[in-house]
Design a protein around this motif. Structure first.
Motif, PDB file in Angstrom:
ATOM      1  N   UNK A  59      -0.042  -4.130   0.949  1.00 24.34           N
ATOM      2  CA  UNK A  59      -1.567  -4.304   0.031  1.00 24.34           C
ATOM      3  C   UNK A  59      -3.081  -4.710   0.576  1.00 24.34           C
ATOM      4  N   UNK A  60      -2.302  -4.405   2.064  1.00 20.52           N
ATOM      5  CA  UNK A  60      -3.858  -4.689   3.214  1.00 20.52           C
ATOM      6  C   UNK A  60      -4.408  -3.283   2.828  1.00 20.52           C
ATOM      7  N   UNK A  61      -6.276  -3.321   3.350  1.00 21.77           N
ATOM      8  CA  UNK A  61      -6.704  -1.644   2.456  1.00 21.77           C
ATOM      9  C   UNK A  61      -7.225  -1.809   4.128  1.00 21.77           C
ATOM     10  N   UNK A  62      -7.272  -2.050   4.764  1.00 26.01           N
ATOM     11  CA  UNK A  62      -8.015  -1.652   6.211  1.00 26.01           C
ATOM     12  C   UNK A  62      -7.135  -2.553   7.870  1.00 26.01           C
ATOM     13  N   UNK A  63      -6.565  -2.494   8.620  1.00 25.96           N
ATOM     14  CA  UNK A  63      -5.976  -2.865   9.591  1.00 25.96           C
ATOM     15  C   UNK A  63      -6.513  -1.877  11.129  1.00 25.96           C
ATOM     16  N   UNK A  64      -6.335  -3.382  11.849  1.00 26.27           N
ATOM     17  CA  UNK A  64      -6.936  -2.564  13.922  1.00 26.27           C
ATOM     18  C   UNK A  64      -5.717  -3.146  14.016  1.00 26.27           C
ATOM     19  N   UNK A  65      -5.233  -2.400  15.339  1.00 22.47           N
ATOM     20  CA  UNK A  65      -4.572  -3.066  16.277  1.00 22.47           C
ATOM     21  C   UNK A  65      -5.472  -3.323  17.640  1.00 22.47           C
ATOM     22  N   UNK A  72      -3.897   7.394   7.988  1.00 24.90           N
ATOM     23  CA  UNK A  72      -4.114   9.004   7.305  1.00 24.90           C
ATOM     24  C   UNK A  72      -3.174   9.478   6.487  1.00 24.90           C
ATOM     25  N   UNK A  73      -2.292   9.207   6.483  1.00 20.55           N
ATOM     26  CA  UNK A  73      -0.734   9.966   5.575  1.00 20.55           C
ATOM     27  C   UNK A  73      -0.422   9.104   4.892  1.00 20.55           C
ATOM     28  N   UNK A  74      -0.175   7.728   4.735  1.00 25.66           N
ATOM     29  CA  UNK A  74      -0.184   6.644   4.074  1.00 25.66           C
ATOM     30  C   UNK A  74      -1.549   6.112   2.999  1.00 25.66           C
ATOM     31  N   UNK A  75      -2.401   6.210   3.382  1.00 25.50           N
ATOM     32  CA  UNK A  75      -3.826   6.017   2.598  1.00 25.50           C
ATOM     33  C   UNK A  75      -4.229   5.387   3.069  1.00 25.50           C
ATOM     34  N   UNK A  76      -4.265   4.238   4.371  1.00 24.09           N
ATOM     35  CA  UNK A  76      -4.626   3.060   4.566  1.00 24.09           C
ATOM     36  C   UNK A  76      -6.097   3.533   6.417  1.00 24.09           C
ATOM     37  N   UNK A  77      -7.004   1.919   5.646  1.00 25.42           N
ATOM     38  CA  UNK A  77      -7.826   2.288   6.629  1.00 25.42           C
ATOM     39  C   UNK A  77      -7.834   1.899   8.299  1.00 25.42           C
ATOM     40  N   UNK A  78      -7.533   2.465   8.863  1.00 26.66           N
ATOM     41  CA  UNK A  78      -7.266   1.736  10.252  1.00 26.66           C
ATOM     42  C   UNK A  78      -8.514   2.217  10.835  1.00 26.66           C
ATOM     43  N   UNK A  79      -9.389   1.272  12.295  1.00 26.09           N
ATOM     44  CA  UNK A  79      -9.942   1.720  12.752  1.00 26.09           C
ATOM     45  C   UNK A  79      -9.536   0.982  14.230  1.00 26.09           C
ATOM     46  N   UNK A  80      -9.847   0.670  15.421  1.00 26.09           N
ATOM     47  CA  UNK A  80      -9.422   0.954  16.807  1.00 26.09           C
ATOM     48  C   UNK A  80     -10.482  -0.303  17.128  1.00 26.09           C
ATOM     49  N   UNK A  81      -9.124  -0.740  18.211  1.00 25.04           N
ATOM     50  CA  UNK A  81      -9.561  -1.765  18.526  1.00 25.04           C
ATOM     51  C   UNK A  81      -8.662  -2.107  19.863  1.00 25.04           C
TER      52      UNK A  81
END
Ligand code: AMP
Ligand code: ZN
Ligand code: FE
Ligand code: FE
Length: 286
Positions: A29-35, A52-61
């Motif tokens: 249930x997280x709303x955004x992650x950065x690897x 994008x496929x599963x609807x989770x905000x991913x930012x670069x890191x």
């Protein structure tokens, strides 16, 4: 809802792939992650596509080890352009230094009759950046030690008999590299800086002067008191606040993604980072 801005994948020393991490984060249930892999941004494209496929905000890191006047610290870069040539060149330099250091560690281990082949190491680290945790894993598999801690204490850590220093950038260069790629530079898990509040303040003032943008406040080993202190320091020195779990999968026992009892990171930290990045971009175009 929590976010998690400090996660390692198989592209460095984590044990889950970028896609698996995105799926796990979605399930939690997280709303955004950065690897934030060590010295590489190779996991971003896969994570972003899965997000994008599963609807989770991913930012670069990314997470870089850097030197500063008091020793070494870890520097996180966020919202970076992962195709930036200067950044990629810098990361290539770090990659070569890692390769050289890993070979030297294996040579030293031979002196103790421990035979680990470069191929074994490549198999354990898969396609990612190879580090000491991978060597530690092989030492456990071979029965030389019984835990990661023992592997670092006896062989791989600073006091260990097979320790080899690797080349890293200094803090100013690291911050610059992240800025050149359009990103935000953040000090990771600044626990050691906090030993003495006065010194922490002086250091942060100095770091701010060379371009630091933020500090990691929400982190599993930061006590409530530390978090409060860090929030105070962030306000005082005009730094953004970030946070994450430093999840490494099964290679580091006892850690999980954020959102549980380990650590929870408020969603608005991502908005603050994005705002700061936009402000900086606007300033540059004036
Ligand atoms: P390297 O990137 O090769 O210099 O290895 C450093 C990484 O090893 C750190 O980022 C940690 O993830 C991990 N590490 C350091 N000390 C320990 C320890 N005592 N137990 C497990 N992992 C460790
Ligand atoms: Zn690590
Ligand atoms: Fe770190
Ligand atoms: Fe980390």
């Amino acid at each position: 809802m929590s976010v998690d801005l400090h996660i390692h994948s198989t592209m460095s020393d984590g044990t889950l792939s970028p896609s698996e991490l995105v799926e796990l984060a979605r399930k939690k249930g997280l709303s955004c992650i950065a690897i934030t892999d060590h010295d590489t941004v190779a996991g971003y494209a896969e994570a972003k596509a899965k997000g994008d496929e599963v609807g989770l905000d991913v930012i670069s890191g990314v997470e870089l080890s850097v030197t500063y006047s008091g020793g070494q610290l870890h520097l996180l870069g966020y919202l970076i352009d992962c195709d930036n040539i200067t950044l990629l060149e810098g990361l290539r330099t770090l990659h070569s230094a890692r390769d050289k250091r890993n070979g030297e560690i294996l040579e030293k281990l031979k002196e103790y009759d421990i035979d680990i082949k470069e191929n074994d190491l490549r198999r354990v680290s898969t396609s990612g950046e190879t580090g000491r945790p991978h060597i530690a894993k092989l030492l456990i598999q071979k029965g030389v030690v019984s835990s990661m801690d023992q592997a670092f204490d006896t062989y791989l850590g600073r006091e260990g008999c097979a320790y080899v220093e690797r080349f890293v950038f200094d803090l100013e260069y690291g911050i610059d590299l992240i800025h050149k790629a359009g990103g935000i530079a953040v000090i990771a898990h600044p626990v050691s800086l906090l030993k003495d509040e006065l010194q922490a303040g002086q250091l942060l003032e100095q770091f701010k002067r060379i371009g630091l943008d933020g500090i990691e406040v929400y982190y599993p080993t930061h006590s409530r008191k530390m978090k409060k202190q860090l929030i105070g320091l962030a306000k005082k020195y005009g730094l953004v606040i970030t946070g994450g779990s430093d999840y490494h999968g099964s290679i580091r026992k006892g850690t999980t993604l954020a959102g549980g009892k380990g650590v929870s990171v408020p969603e608005d930290v991502v908005d603050s980072m994005r705002q700061l990045r936009e402000q900086k971009t606007d300033l540059k175009s004036i």
